[in-house]
Design a protein around this motif. Structure first.
Motif, PDB file in Angstrom:
ATOM      1  N   SER A   1       0.818  -1.191   0.000  1.00 40.73           N
ATOM      2  CA  SER A   1       0.000   0.000   0.000  1.00 40.73           C
ATOM      3  C   SER A   1       0.869   1.265   0.000  1.00 40.73           C
ATOM      4  O   SER A   1       0.459   2.285  -0.496  1.00 40.73           O
ATOM      5  N   GLY A   2       2.082   1.212   0.510  1.00 44.30           N
ATOM      6  CA  GLY A   2       2.978   2.363   0.527  1.00 44.30           C
ATOM      7  C   GLY A   2       3.947   2.375  -0.633  1.00 44.30           C
ATOM      8  O   GLY A   2       4.675   3.326  -0.844  1.00 44.30           O
ATOM      9  N   LYS A   3       3.954   1.289  -1.454  1.00 48.60           N
ATOM     10  CA  LYS A   3       4.903   1.183  -2.554  1.00 48.60           C
ATOM     11  C   LYS A   3       4.348   1.839  -3.807  1.00 48.60           C
ATOM     12  O   LYS A   3       3.155   1.831  -4.052  1.00 48.60           O
ATOM     13  N   SER A   4       5.239   2.383  -4.593  1.00 48.91           N
ATOM     14  CA  SER A   4       4.878   2.997  -5.857  1.00 48.91           C
ATOM     15  C   SER A   4       4.816   1.918  -6.938  1.00 48.91           C
ATOM     16  O   SER A   4       5.579   0.958  -6.928  1.00 48.91           O
ATOM     17  N   SER A   5       3.900   2.102  -7.897  1.00 45.25           N
ATOM     18  CA  SER A   5       3.771   1.117  -8.968  1.00 45.25           C
ATOM     19  C   SER A   5       4.741   1.397 -10.117  1.00 45.25           C
ATOM     20  O   SER A   5       4.822   0.629 -11.051  1.00 45.25           O
ATOM     21  N   VAL A   6       5.486   2.518 -10.045  1.00 46.88           N
ATOM     22  CA  VAL A   6       6.448   2.864 -11.085  1.00 46.88           C
ATOM     23  C   VAL A   6       7.744   2.104 -10.837  1.00 46.88           C
ATOM     24  O   VAL A   6       8.303   2.139  -9.742  1.00 46.88           O
ATOM     25  N   LYS A   7       8.217   1.399 -11.878  1.00 45.87           N
ATOM     26  CA  LYS A   7       9.451   0.639 -11.726  1.00 45.87           C
ATOM     27  C   LYS A   7      10.652   1.551 -11.894  1.00 45.87           C
ATOM     28  O   LYS A   7      10.660   2.439 -12.749  1.00 45.87           O
ATOM     29  N   LYS A   8      11.664   1.347 -11.095  1.00 47.25           N
ATOM     30  CA  LYS A   8      12.894   2.124 -11.204  1.00 47.25           C
ATOM     31  C   LYS A   8      13.799   1.498 -12.255  1.00 47.25           C
ATOM     32  O   LYS A   8      13.785   0.285 -12.449  1.00 47.25           O
ATOM     33  N   ARG A   9      14.564   2.353 -12.926  1.00 45.74           N
ATOM     34  CA  ARG A   9      15.532   1.849 -13.888  1.00 45.74           C
ATOM     35  C   ARG A   9      16.691   1.210 -13.136  1.00 45.74           C
ATOM     36  O   ARG A   9      17.107   1.706 -12.091  1.00 45.74           O
ATOM     37  N   PRO A  10      17.240   0.140 -13.668  1.00 44.19           N
ATOM     38  CA  PRO A  10      18.372  -0.487 -12.986  1.00 44.19           C
ATOM     39  C   PRO A  10      19.610   0.418 -13.051  1.00 44.19           C
ATOM     40  O   PRO A  10      19.839   1.099 -14.047  1.00 44.19           O
ATOM     41  N   VAL A  11      20.352   0.443 -12.006  1.00 46.23           N
ATOM     42  CA  VAL A  11      21.562   1.261 -11.931  1.00 46.23           C
ATOM     43  C   VAL A  11      22.693   0.520 -12.617  1.00 46.23           C
ATOM     44  O   VAL A  11      22.938  -0.657 -12.334  1.00 46.23           O
TER      45      VAL A  11
END
Length: 87
Positions: A1-11
């Motif tokens: 519920s606190g997590k964003s649904s947008v995926k982060k780009r891998p570093v």
């Protein structure tokens, strides 16, 4: 519920010495404006001289007094002038 649904780009982890920044060579370029004045600047384009026909000295957008002169010249030789000479 606190997590964003947008995926982060891998570093990407790059090793030291494996990459090099793109630093293009800059050439000295002598710029000549329409009034004959010159200055030197750096450019990535390998050309020794630039000559400008239109610049801030003679462009109506940058010099409002020239805009008024151009409007008077256009009016003097334009369609309205021909109409007034005829009638």
């Amino acid at each position: 519920s606190g997590k964003s649904s947008v995926k982060k780009r891998p570093v990407r982890h790059l090793e030291i010495g494996k990459t090099r920044p793109n630093v293009p060579y800059r050439f000295d370029c002598r710029v000549e404006l329409s009034d004959g004045s010159t200055y030197v600047r750096k450019s990535v384009f390998p050309r020794a001289e630039w000559r400008y026909i239109k610049d801030i000295r003679n462009q109506a957008q940058w010099n409002p007094s020239i805009a008024a002169e151009l409007a008077a010249q256009m009016e003097a030789g334009g369609r309205m002038a021909r109409f007034q000479r005829r009638f």
